[in-house]
Design a protein around this motif. Structure first.
Motif, PDB file in Angstrom:
ATOM      1  N   LEU A  31       0.896  -1.270   0.339  1.00  0.00           N
ATOM      2  CA  LEU A  31      -0.161   0.171  -0.664  1.00  0.00           C
ATOM      3  C   LEU A  31       0.644   1.643  -0.046  1.00  0.00           C
ATOM      4  N   ARG A  32       0.145   2.452  -1.297  1.00  0.00           N
ATOM      5  CA  ARG A  32       1.147   3.634  -0.984  1.00  0.00           C
ATOM      6  C   ARG A  32       0.068   4.605  -0.075  1.00  0.00           C
ATOM      7  N   HIS A  33       0.450   5.215   0.900  1.00  0.00           N
ATOM      8  CA  HIS A  33      -0.328   6.563   1.367  1.00  0.00           C
ATOM      9  C   HIS A  33       0.278   7.910   1.605  1.00  0.00           C
ATOM     10  N   GLN A  34      -0.543   8.826   1.113  1.00  0.00           N
ATOM     11  CA  GLN A  34       0.147  10.037   0.614  1.00  0.00           C
ATOM     12  C   GLN A  34      -1.012  10.896   1.300  1.00  0.00           C
ATOM     13  N   SER A  35      -0.804  11.752   2.289  1.00  0.00           N
ATOM     14  CA  SER A  35      -1.623  12.951   2.978  1.00  0.00           C
ATOM     15  C   SER A  35      -1.095  14.447   3.579  1.00  0.00           C
ATOM     16  N   ARG A  36      -2.117  14.590   4.596  1.00  0.00           N
ATOM     17  CA  ARG A  36      -1.613  16.296   4.721  1.00  0.00           C
ATOM     18  C   ARG A  36      -2.345  16.133   6.320  1.00  0.00           C
ATOM     19  N   GLN A  37      -1.245  16.129   6.745  1.00  0.00           N
ATOM     20  CA  GLN A  37      -1.810  16.086   8.463  1.00  0.00           C
ATOM     21  C   GLN A  37      -1.897  17.291  10.014  1.00  0.00           C
ATOM     22  N   THR A  38      -2.204  17.368  11.083  1.00  0.00           N
ATOM     23  CA  THR A  38      -1.625  18.120  11.686  1.00  0.00           C
ATOM     24  C   THR A  38      -1.264  17.392  12.799  1.00  0.00           C
ATOM     25  N   SER A  39       0.273  18.337  13.261  1.00  0.00           N
ATOM     26  CA  SER A  39       0.968  17.525  14.245  1.00  0.00           C
ATOM     27  C   SER A  39       1.566  18.556  15.080  1.00  0.00           C
ATOM     28  N   CYS A  40       1.372  19.087  16.072  1.00  0.00           N
ATOM     29  CA  CYS A  40       1.206  19.596  17.481  1.00  0.00           C
ATOM     30  C   CYS A  40       1.025  21.938  16.930  1.00  0.00           C
ATOM     31  N   GLY A  41      -0.439  21.157  16.039  1.00  0.00           N
ATOM     32  CA  GLY A  41      -0.228  22.928  15.795  1.00  0.00           C
ATOM     33  C   GLY A  41       0.275  22.744  13.975  1.00  0.00           C
ATOM     34  N   PHE A  42       1.488  21.872  13.190  1.00  0.00           N
ATOM     35  CA  PHE A  42       2.160  22.342  12.233  1.00  0.00           C
ATOM     36  C   PHE A  42       0.951  20.804  11.107  1.00  0.00           C
ATOM     37  N   GLU A  43       1.114  21.819   9.730  1.00  0.00           N
ATOM     38  CA  GLU A  43       0.710  20.756   8.756  1.00  0.00           C
ATOM     39  C   GLU A  43       1.931  20.326   7.971  1.00  0.00           C
ATOM     40  N   ARG A  44       2.120  18.950   7.826  1.00  0.00           N
ATOM     41  CA  ARG A  44       2.576  18.479   6.695  1.00  0.00           C
ATOM     42  C   ARG A  44       2.291  17.364   5.619  1.00  0.00           C
ATOM     43  N   ASP A  45       3.171  17.290   5.033  1.00  0.00           N
ATOM     44  CA  ASP A  45       2.946  16.268   4.573  1.00  0.00           C
ATOM     45  C   ASP A  45       3.280  14.685   5.180  1.00  0.00           C
ATOM     46  N   VAL A  46       2.632  14.158   4.838  1.00  0.00           N
ATOM     47  CA  VAL A  46       3.553  12.369   5.359  1.00  0.00           C
ATOM     48  C   VAL A  46       2.874  11.814   4.479  1.00  0.00           C
ATOM     49  N   ALA A  47       3.645  10.354   4.433  1.00  0.00           N
ATOM     50  CA  ALA A  47       3.915   9.783   2.589  1.00  0.00           C
ATOM     51  C   ALA A  47       4.567   8.637   3.236  1.00  0.00           C
ATOM     52  N   CYS A  48       4.085   6.768   3.244  1.00  0.00           N
ATOM     53  CA  CYS A  48       4.409   6.057   3.837  1.00  0.00           C
ATOM     54  C   CYS A  48       4.074   4.504   2.988  1.00  0.00           C
ATOM     55  N   GLU A  49       5.113   3.424   2.786  1.00  0.00           N
ATOM     56  CA  GLU A  49       4.365   2.489   1.867  1.00  0.00           C
ATOM     57  C   GLU A  49       4.586   1.385   3.041  1.00  0.00           C
TER      58      GLU A  49
END
Length: 99
Positions: A31-49
């Protein structure tokens, strides 16, 4: 307490359906996942396989239909085996995402 992981991902590839010695159908996939997440008030792009496995009747029913599709999956993470600590997502539920 039951903790379940819910993930939206694209199935990059799926292996051929195989059977355990006990006769259970097993379908392994990546599986390949990509999204935009909020962590500690900051947004970041995340991706994983990640490697995932579907066992049982759904493995047999969905074999050959997943590769290239985006799906919502629910399941749990466990090590591959007692001797192999690599993590694998054990899928319990699959839902196709409409494009």
């Amino acid at each position: 307490m039951q903790n379940r992981l819910v993930l939206t991902a694209t199935v990059d590839r799926e292996d051929a359906l195989r059977y355990t010695p006990a006769g259970l159908p097993v379908l392994e996939m990546w599986l390949r996942h990509q999204s935009r997440q909020t962590s500690c008030g900051f947004e970041r792009d995340v991706a994983c396989e990640m490697q995932a496995v579907l066992i049982g009747d759904n493995a047999r029913k969905l074999s050959g239909t997943l590769a290239g599709n985006t799906v919502n999956v629910t399941g749990f993470i466990a090590q591959r085996s007692l001797r192999n600590p690599r993590l694998v997502l054990h899928i319990e539920y699959v839902e196709f995402v409409k494009g």
